[in-house]
Structure formats: C-alpha cells, structure tokens
Design a protein around this motif. Structure first.
Motif, PDB file in Angstrom:
ATOM      1  N   LEU A 405     -10.565  49.154   0.447  1.00 22.06           N
ATOM      2  CA  LEU A 405      -9.463  48.886   1.246  1.00 22.06           C
ATOM      3  C   LEU A 405      -9.476  47.427   1.947  1.00 22.06           C
ATOM      4  O   LEU A 405     -10.091  47.297   2.776  1.00 22.06           O
ATOM      5  N   GLU A 406      -8.731  46.497   1.190  1.00 17.96           N
ATOM      6  CA  GLU A 406      -8.917  45.167   1.620  1.00 17.96           C
ATOM      7  C   GLU A 406      -8.017  44.924   3.016  1.00 17.96           C
ATOM      8  O   GLU A 406      -8.167  43.950   3.718  1.00 17.96           O
ATOM      9  N   SER A 407      -6.804  45.468   2.928  1.00 17.77           N
ATOM     10  CA  SER A 407      -6.095  45.202   4.109  1.00 17.77           C
ATOM     11  C   SER A 407      -4.859  46.583   4.269  1.00 17.77           C
ATOM     12  O   SER A 407      -4.764  47.064   3.485  1.00 17.77           O
ATOM     13  N   LEU A 408      -4.238  46.427   5.557  1.00 20.53           N
ATOM     14  CA  LEU A 408      -3.336  47.445   5.709  1.00 20.53           C
ATOM     15  C   LEU A 408      -2.512  47.041   6.750  1.00 20.53           C
ATOM     16  O   LEU A 408      -2.952  46.631   8.072  1.00 20.53           O
ATOM     17  N   ARG A 409      -1.479  47.109   6.882  1.00 19.30           N
ATOM     18  CA  ARG A 409      -0.187  46.978   7.765  1.00 19.30           C
ATOM     19  C   ARG A 409       0.618  48.305   8.087  1.00 19.30           C
ATOM     20  O   ARG A 409       0.572  48.899   6.994  1.00 19.30           O
TER      21      ARG A 409
END
Length: 430
Positions: A405-409
């Motif tokens: 999981l590289e990024s989450l918004r």
C-alpha cells in the motif's frame, strides 16, 4: 454506532459514541448475530450533537410522532468536523483489523472535505451536493423516500442534500398518483435535469402527461413501464445528460450509474490519476474495472494515447451502453459488458496490463478478482473504494501476496451519512 446488550452486538443509528440514549429495536430476530436500533431519546448528549439538518431524517422527531426517519442522512445530527473524524477512525480501524495496517499510509489517514465549487473551500456545510436522487410515491400520490431497511415510506418536502436544481423542481407539489418511482439526474454543469418516471401497473401514459404539465418545460423526461429490465422511453427532451469532467465528456442515461456528489467525478479522477503518475505512458495497456459509464476510462485513454489500449469493463448493460456511446470513436478503448472475473479470464493473463483502476461496488472486488490481478501482476492498481471494510479485506489479500500500500486518501463525498470514499495505490512486488 455500536452498543452491546447481554453479549449481543446492537448497531444503533442516530447516536454518537459516548452518549447515553434510549434506543428502539428495529431489527431483533432472536437468531440474528446482531440487532439494529434507532435512538429515540438522548439522556446524556455528546458535545458534538446539533440540531438535525433534515427534520424528515431526524430519528428523535420521527419516533416522537410514531413514525420512522427517512434514510440517507443518518449523520445529520453530528457536527461536520466530528463526522469526518469518525469516518477516519473507521477507515483506520478496518485497515488495522482486516489488513494489518499499523504504520505507513492508512495508519494516520484523515478524511478530506470536498468543496462544492472548484477553487473554493466552501463545502456547503455538507449540504446541496447530491446530483442524483431516487424518490418513491405514497399511496396518496405524494413524493416520498424510504425509511432505512424498510418498506415504510416517508413523505418529503425539500431534500437538503440535493443540489438546488433538483429542489427547484418542487416534485412534492405534484399529484403523482400512478407513478411508482422517480429518478432525477441534475448534471453538475448546471444544464436542465432529467427525470425518469416509473409508471404503476395498468397506468395509462396520459397520466404522465398530466404530471409533466406541472414540471418546467426545460426538464427532460423518460418513462419506464412497471417491472425491471426495461429501457426508459424518452417522452420529452433528451433521454440522457452530458457530464463534463476535467475536459472529458460523457453521455449518461437516467438509469445509468454516475457519482452523486457534484465534485466526486473530478475529485476521484484527480486522485486516481495522480496515484498512477509515473506508471502510465503512451502505449501502456490498462484496464478500468467496474468502469460504469467510463469515468476513469477517458483520462486513462488520454494518458496511453492512440498507441495504447484501455479495457473498460462494466457489468450493468445500460451503463455499459452509455460507455459505448461515449467511446465509439476511440479505437484504443474496448468497452466490454460482463462480470469482471469472467472478462479477466478471457482478456487477462500475466503481464496483460501495466496498470489497473479498480472501482468496485460496496461489496468490494472479492477474492477471485484480487487473485486474478495478483496473477496478472500489473505494476500498479489504483483502488477506488466506497466501503472501508471490503477494501481492507481485499487489501489484506493483496498484502498476503507481497503487494504494498503506497498511498491512501479519503474523501467526504457523502456528508451527513456514514459513507466515505478512499483512493489507494497498490504496487506489485518488485
């Protein structure tokens, strides 16, 4: 909200964590694993409690009158900042419990407010954002909506979550005898809305003519006979609306799927394309899964260019037809109607795609689709999710195969409700 009674979990709507309340059970089968209830009296209120933004959805008012609150605004009694804090807490908790995310992206995620107009910070106080509404009709011919998980109808006048163009129709002033349902779509561009009327069994088409006489002549209208599976017949104006998102144009019929927050399309497209920046290039092979009317298909096609290819997959026949109309002159786009897992069996295979946009319904992509994507091994997946639990479950399967999981918004695209939208970037093992 969660309460417990003699060891049984009770999901309680219309409360706030920490409050002491009286709640009335609404779903309490003896064999059920959990029960459901509505708050009917607040004994010790939370400091975040406020007057409800919509009286028809106010549980305290409805139960005092012996009725049920309308569904769709179950957070309307909570201060907006606290709504977003609670949603962020849910996202973090689901990621930790179901996907083992205890550090990095997702561990400290916050829910971002979404403005109603580009270039402003005005979120409208969480109101006037909904561009699509579904209404029922009471036996007395009045406009209505359903109570939560119930066949009970609640007559409504004014829908504060809807954009002004929908409320300006004043559908509650019309005699709607003979009409079963009304679907209204008001394009974010501000052009005239489209209303789709479902006629009752044995109702003559002339009844609809009488109803339309009470509507602004600029409003397009379509009619559907009783029962499901019939395409709407255009009665007045056009049977579709045109949506504009970041320079791309889409044709969407009244029964087709489209994001309901007026800024949701550009918000989600912007977040997904930003996540895939550096992965997409001219000539890339990509897939848009659960594509709807092609919201992500259009920017993906622009990114890969005529030398690339976009496979756009949607299960709903009507919505897939909308996508075909939008992309009929773009040979680099292949619109395929069918279940995602079946289409991937035919068009997948290791290395078939460089990148994937995955935008499943609330149930999530599921084990089979996740397994297929792990086998295909695109460089990256932009996962757009409207349910934190199903996303976290799917993420757990990806992580188990070595994905990151590289990024989450997270975005507050459904103010006054418990729903929250997230956009995550997942990358395959190097």
């Amino acid at each position: 909200m969660v309460a417990r009674h003699e060891g049984r979990v009770v999901f309680v709507r219309h409360g706030i964590p920490g409050e002491l309340v009286r709640a009335q059970l609404t779903d309490a089968a003896p064999e059920a694993k959990f029960w459901r209830a509505d708050v009917v009296e607040v004994i010790e209120p939370s400091p975040h409690r406020r007057e409800h933004v919509w009286k028809a959805a106010d549980s305290l008012v409805a139960h005092a009158r012996g009725g049920l609150p309308v569904g769709g605004a179950e957070f309307g009694h909570i201060a907006l900042a606290e709504q977003r804090r609670l949603k962020a807490e849910v996202v973090r908790e689901q990621l930790a419990r179901l996907a083992g995310v205890d550090e990095g992206p997702g561990h400290d995620v916050e829910v971002e407010a979404v403005s109603l107009l580009p270039g402003t910070d005005d979120d409208g106080g969480g109101l006037a954002w909904r561009t699509r509404c579904s209404f029922a009709v009471t036996a007395g011919g009045r406009l209505a909506m359903h109570a939560h998980r119930s066949d009970a109808l609640v007559a409504v006048e004014h829908m504060p979550l809807a954009v002004p163009e929908i409320n300006a129709l004043r559908l509650w002033d019309l005699d709607l005898h003979g009409i079963e349902r009304i679907e209204v779509a008001a394009p974010a561009s501000g052009t005239a809305p489209l209303a789709v009327f479902t006629l009752g069994e044995g109702v003559a088409p002339s009844r609809l003519t009488e109803v339309l006489a009470g509507l602004d002549s600029a409003v397009s209208a379509s009619a559907v006979g009783p029962g499901a599976g019939r395409a709407p017949l255009t009665v007045r104006g056009r049977g579709s609306v045109t949506e504009h998102v970041l320079g791309h144009h889409y044709t969407v019929t009244g029964d087709g799927f489209w994001q309901i927050h007026r800024r949701a399309p550009e918000t989600l497209v912007g977040a997904a394309m930003e996540a895939l920046d550096g992965v997409l290039s001219p000539g890339s092979q990509v897939a848009d899964l659960y594509a709807g009317a092609g919201l992500f298909t259009a920017p993906l096609a622009s990114a890969v260019g005529p030398s690339g290819h976009v496979l756009s997959v949607e299960g709903a026949p009507g919505t897939s037809r909308d996508a075909r109309r939008t992309f009929k002159r773009q040979p680099e786009v292949a619109v395929v109607q069918g279940k995602v897992e079946r289409v991937l069996r035919r068009h997948g295979g290791a290395g078939a795609f460089d990148a994937v946009v995955l935008d499943p319904p609330r149930a999530g992509a599921g084990r089979e689709v996740v397994r297929q994507l792990i086998d295909i091994a695109p460089r990256a997946v932009a996962y757009v999710a409207c349910d934190p639990a199903s996303f976290a479950r799917d993420l757990g399967w990806f992580k188990g195969a070595g994905w990151r999981l590289e990024s989450l918004r997270a975005f507050d695209l459904y103010p006054m409700t418990h729903h929250v939208e997230t956009v995550a970037l997942l990358t395959a093992p190097r």
